[in-house]
Design a protein around this motif. Structure first.
Motif, PDB file in Angstrom:
ATOM      1  N   TYR A 249      -5.930   0.431  -4.310  1.00  0.00           N
ATOM      2  CA  TYR A 249      -5.796   0.528  -5.763  1.00  0.00           C
ATOM      3  C   TYR A 249      -5.369   1.961  -6.049  1.00  0.00           C
ATOM      4  O   TYR A 249      -5.774   2.878  -5.343  1.00  0.00           O
ATOM      5  CB  TYR A 249      -7.133   0.285  -6.478  1.00  0.00           C
ATOM      6  CG  TYR A 249      -7.680  -1.114  -6.360  1.00  0.00           C
ATOM      7  CD1 TYR A 249      -7.361  -2.087  -7.295  1.00  0.00           C
ATOM      8  CD2 TYR A 249      -8.543  -1.452  -5.325  1.00  0.00           C
ATOM      9  CE1 TYR A 249      -7.877  -3.372  -7.194  1.00  0.00           C
ATOM     10  CE2 TYR A 249      -9.065  -2.732  -5.213  1.00  0.00           C
ATOM     11  CZ  TYR A 249      -8.728  -3.689  -6.150  1.00  0.00           C
ATOM     12  OH  TYR A 249      -9.259  -4.952  -6.045  1.00  0.00           O
ATOM     13  N   PRO A 312      -3.734  -2.170  -9.315  1.00  0.00           N
ATOM     14  CA  PRO A 312      -3.392  -2.773  -8.027  1.00  0.00           C
ATOM     15  C   PRO A 312      -2.047  -2.193  -7.605  1.00  0.00           C
ATOM     16  O   PRO A 312      -1.287  -1.726  -8.459  1.00  0.00           O
ATOM     17  CB  PRO A 312      -3.267  -4.265  -8.339  1.00  0.00           C
ATOM     18  CG  PRO A 312      -2.997  -4.343  -9.798  1.00  0.00           C
ATOM     19  CD  PRO A 312      -3.599  -3.106 -10.427  1.00  0.00           C
ATOM     20  N   TYR A 322      -4.570  -9.378  -0.177  1.00  0.00           N
ATOM     21  CA  TYR A 322      -5.220 -10.011  -1.325  1.00  0.00           C
ATOM     22  C   TYR A 322      -5.377 -11.522  -1.094  1.00  0.00           C
ATOM     23  O   TYR A 322      -6.426 -12.104  -1.388  1.00  0.00           O
ATOM     24  CB  TYR A 322      -4.425  -9.759  -2.613  1.00  0.00           C
ATOM     25  CG  TYR A 322      -4.861 -10.660  -3.740  1.00  0.00           C
ATOM     26  CD1 TYR A 322      -6.114 -10.511  -4.334  1.00  0.00           C
ATOM     27  CD2 TYR A 322      -4.034 -11.699  -4.192  1.00  0.00           C
ATOM     28  CE1 TYR A 322      -6.533 -11.363  -5.340  1.00  0.00           C
ATOM     29  CE2 TYR A 322      -4.453 -12.549  -5.204  1.00  0.00           C
ATOM     30  CZ  TYR A 322      -5.701 -12.381  -5.774  1.00  0.00           C
ATOM     31  OH  TYR A 322      -6.111 -13.233  -6.762  1.00  0.00           O
ATOM     32  N   TYR A 344      -6.187  -8.862  -8.588  1.00  0.00           N
ATOM     33  CA  TYR A 344      -5.226  -7.917  -8.019  1.00  0.00           C
ATOM     34  C   TYR A 344      -3.841  -8.111  -8.637  1.00  0.00           C
ATOM     35  O   TYR A 344      -2.829  -8.215  -7.953  1.00  0.00           O
ATOM     36  CB  TYR A 344      -5.168  -8.085  -6.492  1.00  0.00           C
ATOM     37  CG  TYR A 344      -4.686  -6.840  -5.775  1.00  0.00           C
ATOM     38  CD1 TYR A 344      -5.437  -5.673  -5.785  1.00  0.00           C
ATOM     39  CD2 TYR A 344      -3.476  -6.826  -5.089  1.00  0.00           C
ATOM     40  CE1 TYR A 344      -4.995  -4.525  -5.134  1.00  0.00           C
ATOM     41  CE2 TYR A 344      -3.025  -5.689  -4.431  1.00  0.00           C
ATOM     42  CZ  TYR A 344      -3.796  -4.544  -4.467  1.00  0.00           C
ATOM     43  OH  TYR A 344      -3.355  -3.408  -3.821  1.00  0.00           O
TER      44      TYR A 344
END
Ligand code: FAD
Ligand code: UDP
Length: 374
Positions: A249, A312, A322, A344
């Motif tokens: 992130y 994200p 993910y 995400y």
């Protein structure tokens, strides 16, 4: 027995607050816990020491084409019409971004009409049939020179990655225009909550069936919160104890400043700095809120790898990671995952609300048997 328990919502941002209110409106008791000491998630705003309303986690401008979502939020707020404008400092000038007719004429010392700008862009663009990366998107719309001046440096700063390493969707957020439209967004609804985001959230969560607890981290003690079902809006990798490794992130450091003797610091709400400074942009809140005062409050955004997860990072390797978490999430019928961190997804606020309304609809169906309409 379990039907006497509330549904637990984790996170008081757009996703969590929207789900909580929808469930409560359909007669389902909700306990909402939030790690931070306030509601609103990243859209949280507050009055600073100088009486000016500021957004603690960076500028939030509401815009949507979804009349349904705008009407939904209008239950909880009045609006102040506001069209965001952004200038980018390039070669010592402040030029409109998205790139438009003014940008091209002022940058190159030209006097092209709309057709002339369209022809110029056509002559410099490097078209790719199915752009996969942000570099391909930018080159395909504005070519090399404008890519270097407006996009490559900003993107490197914001993401710590080259344009070529990011999915097409990131740069595709920014259109290119040959006309004079200098608005950042062209959505049908563009407005700021008249009394601020936090007040809108306060009204959303003001319901006899919603109990809010602040300063409570769900992951620090899951068993402390028995629930009929959990709606989780935090980072999905954290929920699963990072078992497949951490999802990247991007974070930011916000540097807020009040300029006491300055009535107006910059001509528009936000100025972007693609190639100079360590910060990406400066936002002056008075433009967004319409407040009048002798001084002004601004925020600078410094991107960083570590810290609170804000974005994200859309790129194929991260999407694949993910997916592995998503498979685990899909196998859990006791938990719903919704929102920017839990899915995400590079959601704007309206998209987080849209996703939350859909999740709430499924839960209402499941727990009450009622059809659901918003
Ligand atoms: P969040 O707002 O992140 O809320 C999640 C909440 O869950 C947080 O409050 C968090 O503290 C809490 N939480 C997480 N883990 C736990 C846990 N374990 N226990 C308890 N609580 C937990 N969108 C726009 O439409 N327009 C804009 O102009 C715009 N500008 C933006 C500028 C910046 C700098 C950023 C970072 C985002 C911007 N966005 C904008 C996007 C917007 O912030 C998001 O779409 C929206 O906030 C997503 O809501 P959410 O509920 O999914 O997530
Ligand atoms: N971008 C850029 N130059 C700009 C504005 C945007 O290169 O002047 C690119 C950059 O990669 C950025 C992305 O476009 O991260 C999306 O910009 P947006 O303003 O939508 O970002 P956000 O407001 O979500 O941070």
């Amino acid at each position: 027995m379990s039907h006497t328990l509330p549904i637990l919502v984790v996170g008081a941002g757009f996703a969590g607050a929207t789900v909580a209110r929808e469930l409560a409106d359909h007669g389902i008791p909700v306990k909402l816990i939030e790690r931070r000491p306030h509601i609103g998630g990243n859209a949280f705003d507050e009055t600073d020491a100088h009486g000016l309303q500021v957004h603690r986690y960076g500028p939030h401008i509401f815009h949507t084409n979804a009349g349904r979502i705008f009407r939904h939020l209008s239950r909880f707020t009045d609006w102040r019409p506001y069209e965001h404008r952004v200038l980018a400092e390039v070669d010592g000038q402040l030029l409109p971004i998205p790139i438009n007719r003014t940008t091209i004429n002022r940058l190159y010392g030209l006097d092209l009409d709309e057709a002339g700008v369209a022809a110029h862009l056509e002559s410099v663009r490097v078209p790719v049939e199915h752009p996969r990366t942000s570099e391909e998107v930018v080159l395909g719309s504005v070519g090399h020179d404008l890519c270097e001046k407006f996009f490559r440096g900003y993107t490197r700063k914001q993401w710590g990655l080259d344009l070529s390493e990011l999915a097409a969707g990131v740069a595709a957020r920014i259109p290119t225009r040959s006309n004079d439209d200098d608005r950042y967004f062209t959505d049908t609804h563009q407005a700021m909550p008249a009394a601020g985001y936090t007040e809108m959230f306060r009204r959303m969560l003001d319901h006899p069936l919603i109990c809010v607890e602040l300063g409570v981290d769900y992951l620090a003690g899951r068993s402390l919160h028995p629930a009929r079902h959990v709606v989780y809006t935090g980072p999905i990798d954290a929920f699963f104890d990072y078992c497949h490794g951490p999802l990247p992130y991007r974070s930011l450091r916000f540097e807020h400043e009040h300029l006491a003797g300055t009535r107006q610091y910059q001509p528009v709400g936000t100025v972007n700095y693609p190639n100079t400074h360590d910060y990406t942009r400066i936002t002056e809140f008075k433009h967004l809120t319409g407040q009048q005062a002798a001084g002004t409050s601004i925020v600078r955004e410094y991107p960083q790898a570590e810290g609170e997860p804000y974005y994200p990072v859309p790129r194929p390797a991260n999407e694949a990671l993910y997916r592995r978490y998503r498979e685990m999430a899909d196998a859990r019928d006791d938990v719903s995952f919704v929102g920017r961190l839990a899915e995400y997804r590079y959601y704007n606020m309206d998209q987080a609300v849209g996703a939350a309304l859909a999740t709430a609809g499924h839960l209402i169906q499941r727990f009450t048997g009622q059809g659901h309409e918003t």
